[in-house]
Design an enzyme around this catalytic site. Structure first.
Site, mmCIF file in Angstrom:
data_model
loop_
_atom_site.group_PDB
_atom_site.id
_atom_site.type_symbol
_atom_site.label_atom_id
_atom_site.label_comp_id
_atom_site.label_asym_id
_atom_site.label_seq_id
_atom_site.Cartn_x
_atom_site.Cartn_y
_atom_site.Cartn_z
ATOM 1 N N CYS A 61 47.796 180.700 89.459
ATOM 2 C CA CYS A 61 49.207 180.903 89.122
ATOM 3 C C CYS A 61 49.363 180.823 87.603
ATOM 4 O O CYS A 61 49.048 179.794 87.005
ATOM 5 C CB CYS A 61 50.034 179.808 89.798
ATOM 6 N N CYS A 89 51.331 187.774 86.705
ATOM 7 C CA CYS A 89 51.721 186.862 87.782
ATOM 8 C C CYS A 89 50.863 187.239 88.973
ATOM 9 O O CYS A 89 50.698 188.430 89.275
ATOM 10 C CB CYS A 89 53.209 187.042 88.094
HETATM 11 N N1 DGL Z 1 52.312 183.502 91.208
HETATM 12 C C1 DGL Z 1 52.880 182.871 90.104
HETATM 13 C C2 DGL Z 1 52.319 183.303 88.770
HETATM 14 O O1 DGL Z 1 51.181 183.717 88.697
HETATM 15 C C3 DGL Z 1 54.299 182.393 90.074
HETATM 16 C C4 DGL Z 1 55.346 183.075 90.821
HETATM 17 C C5 DGL Z 1 56.591 182.235 90.971
HETATM 18 O O2 DGL Z 1 56.526 181.306 91.767
HETATM 19 O O3 DGL Z 1 57.575 182.482 90.285
HETATM 20 O O4 DGL Z 1 52.961 183.202 87.775
#
Ligand code: DGL
Length: 264
Positions: free
Chosen positions: A74, A185
């Site tokens: 993430c 993301c």
């Molecule tokens: N998947 C996440 C990232 O790589 C975050 C998405 C979220 O929860 O806003 O930033």
């Protein structure tokens, strides 16, 4: 620490599955535990303090499961919490991820790089430092994408809502002449087929899932912690309703899997 111990991988929700599938493909012998913090998704609009608290709770849980390494799959959690986790667990290898600014700056021909990411990632000091370090010779146009993660969490990868949202987010980047687009993301790689429809030919997409898997492989080998032997299991946990994750796994992971509830 036994080499048969699991690797813990986590994200705010299902996004980290785009990293997990690369890890699973490259490292078939590893036992993997995936934790989706679906009870608290999205992280993108939450404060760094909130995300740090969540990451501490998740890290404690994954350590209680005997994990030999953690992967923050993430970008938003990396920006808010990677430093904090590394301070708390100095002995534990913690791999994290950030938008791939360096390869994008090397790849662009128009000199304009677009970044799709969460508000939290784009506002972070870590992202500003990345731009300072690697993007001084190119123009970088950033685009936060509120609402997109929620569509992907629902398993909606091509419906009218996600299509409209994505089109709106791409418009300003294309108007600036971007020819290289960073998916900053881990949720967004699931939109590659839709991006392929919406983008003009010649725009290069850059994401980091495969690079993180290779980094994990190197890290395990260098510590003598890479698992030998037969293919191992992947276990799924969520802090949201288990049925919701069970419902979208066939779409995002390719098959049905049992999901455990994480009450932390
Ligand atoms: N998947 C996440 C990232 O790589 C975050 C998405 C979220 O929860 O806003 O930033």
């Amino acid at each position: 620490m036994a080499d048969s111990a699991p690797v813990g991988v986590f994200d705010s929700g299902v996004g980290g599955l785009s990293v997990l599938r690369e890890i699973r493909a490259l490292l078939p012998n590893e036992s993997l535990i995936y934790l989706a913090d679906c009870g608290h998704v999205p992280y993108g609009e939450k404060s760094p303090e909130y995300i740090r608290e969540r990451c501490r709770a998740i890290a404690e849980f994954l350590l209680s499961q005997g994990c030999k390494t953690l992967v923050l799959a993430c970008n938003t959690a990396t920006a808010a919490a990677a430093g904090d986790l590394r301070e708390r667990y100095p002995q534990l290898p913690i791999l994290a991820m950030e938008p791939a600014v360096k390869p994008a700056a090397a790849a662009t021909r128009s000199g304009v790089v677009g970044v799709l990411a969460t508000t939290g990632t784009l506002k972070s000091a870590r992202f500003a430092a990345l731009l300072d370090r690697f993007a001084s010779d190119v123009k970088v146009v950033t685009q936060p994408c509120p609402g997109l993660v929620e569509r992907i969490e629902a398993g909606d990868l091509s419906g009218p809502l996600v299509r409209d949202l994505l089109q709106g987010f791409l418009r300003p980047l294309l108007a600036e002449g971007c020819d290289t687009l960073i998916l900053g993301c881990t949720h967004y790689p699931f939109l590659k087929p839709l991006l392929g429809e919406l983008l003009p030919p010649g725009v290069t997409l850059i994401d980091t899932g495969a690079a993180v898997a290779r980094h994990l492989q190197r890290s395990l080998i260098s510590r003598g912690l890479d698992a030998a032997g037969p293919a191992r299991r992947t276990q799924f946990w969520t802090s949201g309703p288990s049925e919701s994750l069970e419902r979208v796994l066939p779409v995002l992971w390719g098959c049905r899997e049992p999901v455990h509830f994480f009450a932390g």
